[in-house]
Design a protein around this motif. Structure first.
Motif, short mmCIF file in Angstrom:
data_model
loop_
_atom_site.label_atom_id
_atom_site.label_comp_id
_atom_site.label_asym_id
_atom_site.label_seq_id
_atom_site.Cartn_x
_atom_site.Cartn_y
_atom_site.Cartn_z
N UNK A 66 47.24 -26.47 16.49
CA UNK A 66 46.77 -27.42 17.52
C UNK A 66 47.79 -28.53 17.73
N UNK A 67 48.36 -29.02 16.65
CA UNK A 67 49.37 -30.08 16.74
C UNK A 67 50.59 -29.59 17.50
N UNK A 68 51.01 -28.37 17.22
CA UNK A 68 52.17 -27.79 17.90
C UNK A 68 51.92 -27.67 19.40
N UNK A 69 50.75 -27.18 19.77
CA UNK A 69 50.40 -27.04 21.19
C UNK A 69 50.40 -28.41 21.86
N UNK A 70 49.83 -29.41 21.20
CA UNK A 70 49.77 -30.76 21.77
C UNK A 70 51.17 -31.34 21.96
N UNK A 71 52.06 -31.10 21.01
CA UNK A 71 53.44 -31.61 21.12
C UNK A 71 54.19 -30.89 22.25
N UNK A 72 54.02 -29.58 22.34
CA UNK A 72 54.67 -28.82 23.42
C UNK A 72 54.21 -29.37 24.77
N UNK A 73 52.91 -29.59 24.92
CA UNK A 73 52.38 -30.13 26.18
C UNK A 73 52.97 -31.49 26.47
N UNK A 74 53.06 -32.35 25.47
CA UNK A 74 53.61 -33.70 25.67
C UNK A 74 55.09 -33.64 26.05
N UNK A 75 55.85 -32.78 25.39
CA UNK A 75 57.28 -32.65 25.72
C UNK A 75 57.48 -32.11 27.13
N UNK A 76 56.55 -31.27 27.60
CA UNK A 76 56.64 -30.70 28.95
C UNK A 76 55.93 -31.55 30.00
N UNK A 77 55.32 -32.67 29.56
CA UNK A 77 54.60 -33.54 30.49
C UNK A 77 53.32 -32.92 31.04
N UNK A 78 52.68 -32.09 30.24
CA UNK A 78 51.46 -31.40 30.66
C UNK A 78 50.29 -31.85 29.77
N UNK A 79 49.09 -31.43 30.14
CA UNK A 79 47.92 -31.71 29.31
C UNK A 79 47.33 -30.38 28.85
N UNK A 80 46.48 -30.45 27.85
CA UNK A 80 45.85 -29.24 27.33
C UNK A 80 44.39 -29.20 27.76
N UNK A 81 43.85 -28.01 27.81
CA UNK A 81 42.44 -27.84 28.16
C UNK A 81 41.56 -28.47 27.08
N UNK A 82 40.50 -29.11 27.51
CA UNK A 82 39.60 -29.78 26.58
C UNK A 82 38.44 -28.88 26.13
N UNK A 83 38.36 -27.67 26.68
CA UNK A 83 37.28 -26.76 26.31
C UNK A 83 37.77 -25.63 25.40
N UNK A 84 38.94 -25.79 24.82
CA UNK A 84 39.52 -24.78 23.95
C UNK A 84 39.79 -25.39 22.58
N UNK A 85 39.41 -24.67 21.54
CA UNK A 85 39.70 -25.08 20.17
C UNK A 85 40.64 -24.04 19.56
N UNK A 86 41.51 -24.51 18.68
CA UNK A 86 42.43 -23.61 17.99
C UNK A 86 42.55 -24.05 16.54
N UNK A 87 42.66 -23.09 15.65
CA UNK A 87 42.90 -23.39 14.26
C UNK A 87 44.00 -22.46 13.75
N UNK A 88 44.72 -22.91 12.77
CA UNK A 88 45.80 -22.12 12.18
C UNK A 88 46.90 -23.02 11.70
N UNK A 89 47.57 -22.60 10.65
CA UNK A 89 48.72 -23.33 10.16
C UNK A 89 49.89 -23.05 11.11
#
Length: 161
Positions: free
Chosen positions: A73-96
């Motif tokens: 989840x942290x990786x996805x959030x950082x990728x979105x921030x670096x690309x100037x995008x937002x993530x969907x708020x209705x999706x959950x993700x877990x995993x190392x």
């Protein structure tokens, strides 16, 4: 118990620091996972982050964040921030998040799935190989006649997909 939380990413001009807000308290293995997430996100986006500071904050019910389960989840959030995008708020993700961007398996999958459902997530992403959860439900059978009785306790496996 599974919890649904949010990862907030702030990117500022800086010197390549990775900063983790420790309120709520963040265990060292979670902090290490954040550093790995930053490296994977930078590789994925091919962003130069040497002149940026990345600040990660977690929003969750509780006073402690432990373990690397929020790595994906942290990786996805950082990728979105670096690309100037937002993530969907209705999706959950877990995993190392592992070296090379591999999403690794985590524990308490059933509890996390229940938390995702209770929080109205329309999609719950899980690590490869953990899409099936075996849940064991205790069964108690009371048998016997008259003064001679016994209880048989056994566990019935239920598979949730």
């Amino acid at each position: 118990m599974g919890e649904i939380g949010k990862v907030h990413v702030e990117i500022k001009e800086g010197t390549g620091n990775v900063l983790v807000n420790t309120n709520p308290f963040t265990e060292p293995d979670t902090q290490y996972s954040v550093r790995e997430a930053v490296e994977v996100a930078a590789d994925f986006t091919q962003a130069n982050i040497t002149d940026k500071d990345i600040v990660i904050s977690f929003e969750i019910n509780g006073t402690l964040i432990e373990g690397p389960s929020a790595g994906a989840a942290t990786t996805v959030a950082i990728i979105a921030a670096l690309d100037g995008k937002s993530v969907r708020q209705d999706v959950a993700v877990t995993g190392t998040i592992e070296e090379g961007g591999i999403i690794g398996q985590v524990g308490s999958m059933f509890a996390k799935a229940v938390a995702a459902e209770k929080n109205n997530m329309t999609l719950f992403l899980v690590p490869y190989g953990q899409e099936k959860v075996v849940y064991y439900e205790q069964q108690i059978e009371d048998r016997g006649r008259f003064d001679f009785r016994f209880k048989r306790v056994y566990y019935l496996s239920l598979i949730h997909i």
